[in-house]
Enzyme design. Structure first.
Site, mmCIF file in Angstrom:
data_model
loop_
_atom_site.group_PDB
_atom_site.id
_atom_site.type_symbol
_atom_site.label_atom_id
_atom_site.label_comp_id
_atom_site.label_asym_id
_atom_site.label_seq_id
_atom_site.Cartn_x
_atom_site.Cartn_y
_atom_site.Cartn_z
ATOM 1 N N ALA A 61 46.177 34.390 38.757
ATOM 2 C CA ALA A 61 45.555 33.073 38.557
ATOM 3 C C ALA A 61 44.210 33.272 37.862
ATOM 4 C CB ALA A 61 45.346 32.410 39.916
ATOM 5 N N GLY A 100 48.863 36.293 41.081
ATOM 6 C CA GLY A 100 49.809 35.317 40.528
ATOM 7 C C GLY A 100 50.715 35.937 39.471
ATOM 8 N N GLU A 103 53.423 37.388 41.402
ATOM 9 C CA GLU A 103 54.182 36.269 41.990
ATOM 10 C C GLU A 103 55.080 35.615 40.936
ATOM 11 O OE1 GLU A 103 50.480 34.608 43.631
ATOM 12 O OE2 GLU A 103 51.580 34.391 45.501
ATOM 13 N N GLU A 123 44.867 39.349 46.124
ATOM 14 C CA GLU A 123 44.176 38.106 46.485
ATOM 15 C C GLU A 123 43.230 38.286 47.665
ATOM 16 O OE1 GLU A 123 47.291 38.363 45.612
ATOM 17 O OE2 GLU A 123 47.993 36.604 44.520
#
Ligand SMILES: CC(C)(COP(=O)(O)OP(=O)(O)OC[C@H]1O[C@@H](n2cnc3c(N)ncnc32)[C@H](O)[C@@H]1OP(=O)(O)O)[C@@H](O)C(=O)NCCC(=O)NCCSC(=O)/C=C/CCCCCCCCCCCCC(=O)O
Length: 715
Positions: A61, A100, A103, A123
């Site tokens: 992210a 992310g 992910e 994270e």
């Protein structure tokens, strides 16, 4: 953005394009949604490959978006759309698949990684959890124990380990996108039912409760008050015990708590601060982007005590040629053995061969004549260092950079021993020097920008986070530590015990309180410094020096031979010299009582708040003085030094970030209060910059530099 192209006629290729790490910004997320929709709508397209531009799959992210209003499609539905696709989607992982990014890959049906790629869910290091379904998909893919390890530590794994764990399906040494395209074509048309991770049951564990209890205990012990590791365990537990959809709900709930927490803000600030310190500047105007470092191929280390050995190891491990000099033959032999052992152990851990051949040992300082840079690491004694610098000036070729590893001696005074003071800088390593990430690069008034750039670059090469700071007693880290330690001592005089003070500081998140730390590093270190500063002078009024309050407690312990762990007693007692288990010491308690009686001090009840405020705010106040004087260019420099070098809890950002969180007005008020109560302690007197910041409305930390600039321009 995400670019959609067609290759080999029937493969849809989605390329993430968002330099430098292809983070999943709103535009990238929208690009993925549009591209997937388009590929699924094109009948000729049989399969899809997702890759990242410039050899980097995806860094996760976009952290810079976290503090802002959320725009663009959220990640979870994007990944669900990929997973639900009727055509196989293959992630081509080059470089990095982090957070992310991983992910996203877990939402794909297959994952092909380059052998040099690194994967992970870091994270937790940003105060978060993998909340784009990572905490729910990873345990379903690789099992609870392995997922717990990766998610709670945030560690990156190599492609080989990822293959072994079952995170990726194939590893290639060749072009990853080509391999992924070939693979995608080979599976096109096959059923994807068994490839959608969200539909997998989480592998069962017979001892589920025990596994989670152990995991929770482990993270609580390591977390020092950080909440994200705990939430990570809870999220994985949800994956192990709940259906996927409910697990996702739990993940969201936990993330909501973390996302807006001060800890997440602090950790994300810390992430960017660690990168910002590389963009250094000096009061002269010299800067990182206008000062060119000289390449260093061969370096010398003078003095092979504990620090010199660690520095030698660090340089050799980074591939430099090192001349390691120790004038005492016996010490030299011992050092050679110790350095070789350290290199061998390090190489074994990394699965490489030890770079023993990078080092030549010598007892003669004349052997450093052809090196590019010297790091002097002899005993912390100015006279000795000056002598070494004079010798170096005589034997080194012109242009050799002369660096000194000192924790606080005057760089300019040393530089005056050489005909080329512009080539002299301080390199303050932290013990153990081959392990600790921090390096203070200290410039004197005559250090050239090139010398600073070279030392900063060398720090980077040997894997350090280097912070450029100005020359003053103790530089940044130790200078700020001084008022903190003084307050800790004063608190003992006023009625506290070392155990209580340490407990408060450790509950705050320090790895060790002031007294346990002092016992570990040795009380004699500070004693020597105080003696050199003329503070330990018999016949002076016992609790005053140079008109200011002074606590001789440390000196008195040293006079008794209580130097800390190494002598088996200090502020605590130990089973034997060298033992690490600190026990409260009844002798010390009686000693404190006698001391108070002798000086007419009446012990009073000191509470948690007072310990914390006096120790931390006096340290922070010194930080503001350092900023005011231009010794550090910005609050990030101070915070990075404290997090990496002084075990300041990372989830509290650093002392200056903490001051911002507490509120500058509050810090100022409390300092004023304590200074009024202790007018003979100048370090409690709020400094000018703090007052100016409060007067300018207490701007947030990222705007302090503007006020600092104004203060400097008025000087
Ligand atoms: C290993 C790296 C990727 C690269 O390292 P290196 O090559 O050494 O380069 P660096 O100097 O580190 O970096 C170069 C520059 O790139 C910047 N950078 C790096 N990564 C990012 C990133 N992810 N975002 C933005 N910028 C990034 C870096 O800062 C450098 O620039 P500069 O010098 O600072 O200018 C290394 O960089 C690295 O490790 N990066 C971090 C990787 C990482 O940690 N990734 C994980 C990110 S977090 C994540 O992915 C989270 C995913 C789940 C999110 C789900 C969101 C849901 C939100 C729901 C909210 C619900 C709550 C609602 C609350 C309410 O109710 O309001």
């Amino acid at each position: 953005m995400a670019q959609y192209t067609r290759i080999s006629g029937s493969v849809g290729l989605i390329t993430l394009k968002n330099p430098p790490v292809n983070a999943l910004s709103a535009v990238v997320r929208q690009g993925i949604v549009d591209s997937v929709e388009r590929a699924l709508g094109e009948p000729e397209v049989k399969c899809l490959v997702i890759c990242g531009q410039s050899g980097k799959f995806c860094g996760g992210a976009d952290i810079r978006e976290f503090g802002k209003k959320m725009t663009g499609p959220p990640l979870i539905p994007v990944f669900h759309a990929i997973e639900a696709a009727a055509k196989p989607v293959v992630a081509a992982i080059e470089g990095i698949a982090l957070g992310g990014g991983l992910e996203l890959a877990l939402g794909c049906h297959y994952r092909i990684a380059h052998s040099k790629a690194k994967l992970g869910l870091p994270e937790v290091t940003l105060g978060l959890l993998p909340a784009a379904a990572g905490s729910q998909r990873l345990p379903r893919l690789i099992g609870v124990p392995a997922a717990l390890d990766l998610i709670t530590t945030g560690r990156h794994v190599t492609a080989a380990e990822a293959l072994q764990l079952g995170i990726v399906d194939q590893v290639t040494d060749h072009n990853t996108v080509d391999a992924a395209v070939k693979f995608a074509l080979s599976v096109a048309g096959q059923s994807l039912d068994a490839r959608r991770i969200s539909t997998f049951p989480c592998p069962r564990l017979s001892n589920l409760d025990a596994v989670f209890e152990a995991a929770m205990q482990k993270v609580r012990q390591a977390a020092r008050g950080a909440i994200a590791p705990i939430a990570c365990v809870q999220a994985v537990r949800a994956a192990a015990t709940l259906p996927y959809a409910q697990g996702l709900e739990r993940e969201k709930e936990l993330m909501a708590t973390l996302f807006t927490s001060g800890q997440a803000r602090a950790l994300q600030y810390s992430f960017f601060a660690q990168r910002a310190v590389g963009r250094w500047s000096m009061p002269s105007g010299a800067r990182w982007d206008t000062s060119k470092p000289k390449p260093i191929r061969k370096a010398a280390v003078i003095g092979l005590g504990t620090m010199g050995r660690g520095i030698t190891v660090g340089l050799a491990q980074a591939g430099l040629s090192v001349v390691a000099v120790e004038t005492q033959e016996k010490q030299l032999m011992e050092a050679k053995q110790a350095v070789s052992g350290m290199l061998e152990r390090g190489a074994k851990k990394r699965g490489v061969s030890p770079p023993l051949g990078n080092i030549s040992y010598s007892s003669n300082i004349k052997t450093v004549g052809d090196v590019d840079l010297v790091i002097e690491a002899v005993f912390e004694d100015m006279a000795l260092k000056k002598e070494v610098f004079q010798q170096l000036s005589a034997v080194c070729r012109p242009g050799t950079f002369l660096c000194t590893n000192t924790s606080g001696l005057d760089i300019d005074d040393l530089a005056s021993q050489t005909p080329n003071p512009e080539l002299v800088v301080g390199m303050h390593f932290f013990a153990p020097a081959h392990v600790m990430k921090l390096l203070e690069v200290v410039y004197g008034p005559r250090s050239s920008p090139q010398a600073v750039a070279t030392a900063m670059q060398l720090g980077k090469v040997i894997g350090k986070v280097s912070v450029a700071v100005g020359n003053c007693q103790g530089f940044v880290g130790n200078r700020m530590l001084s008022p903190y330690l003084s307050q800790a001592n004063f608190l003992l005089e006023e009625g506290a015990t070392p155990e209580f003070v340490d407990q408060v500081l450790e509950e705050f998140g320090f790895a060790m309180g002031a007294f346990r730390m002092s016992d570990l590093s040795g009380l004699d270190v500070g004693w020597r410094v105080r003696k050199a500063a003329g503070l330990v002078v018999p016949g002076q009024p016992a609790r005053m020096r140079q008109g200011c309050r002074y606590s001789p407690l440390g000196d008195l312990l040293c006079e008794q031979g209580r130097f800390g762990q190494k002598t088996g007693s200090g502020w605590y007692q130990y089973d034997k010299p060298g033992s690490r288990v600190a026990k409260p010491d009844p002798w010390l308690h009686s000693f404190l009582e006698e001391y108070r009686t002798r000086h007419g001090l009446v012990a009073r009840r000191i509470d948690h708040q007072e310990v914390l405020e006096r120790c931390l705010y006096s340290l922070i106040n010194e930080g503001f003085r350092i900023l005011e004087e231009g010794i550090a260019a910005g609050p990030e420099d101070i915070d990075v030094i404290y997090v990496l070098g002084y075990s300041w809890p990372r989830h509290r950002g650093g002392p200056m970030f903490y001051a911002d969180m507490v509120g500058l007005t509050r810090v100022l008020e409390r300092l004023e209060f304590y200074h009024q109560a202790h007018p003979d302690v100048p370090s409690l007197q709020p400094c000018n910059l703090l007052r100016k910041l409060v007067a300018s409305g207490s701007p947030p930390i990222h705007r302090w530099r503007e006020v600092i600039k104004k203060v400097h321009s008025q000087l």
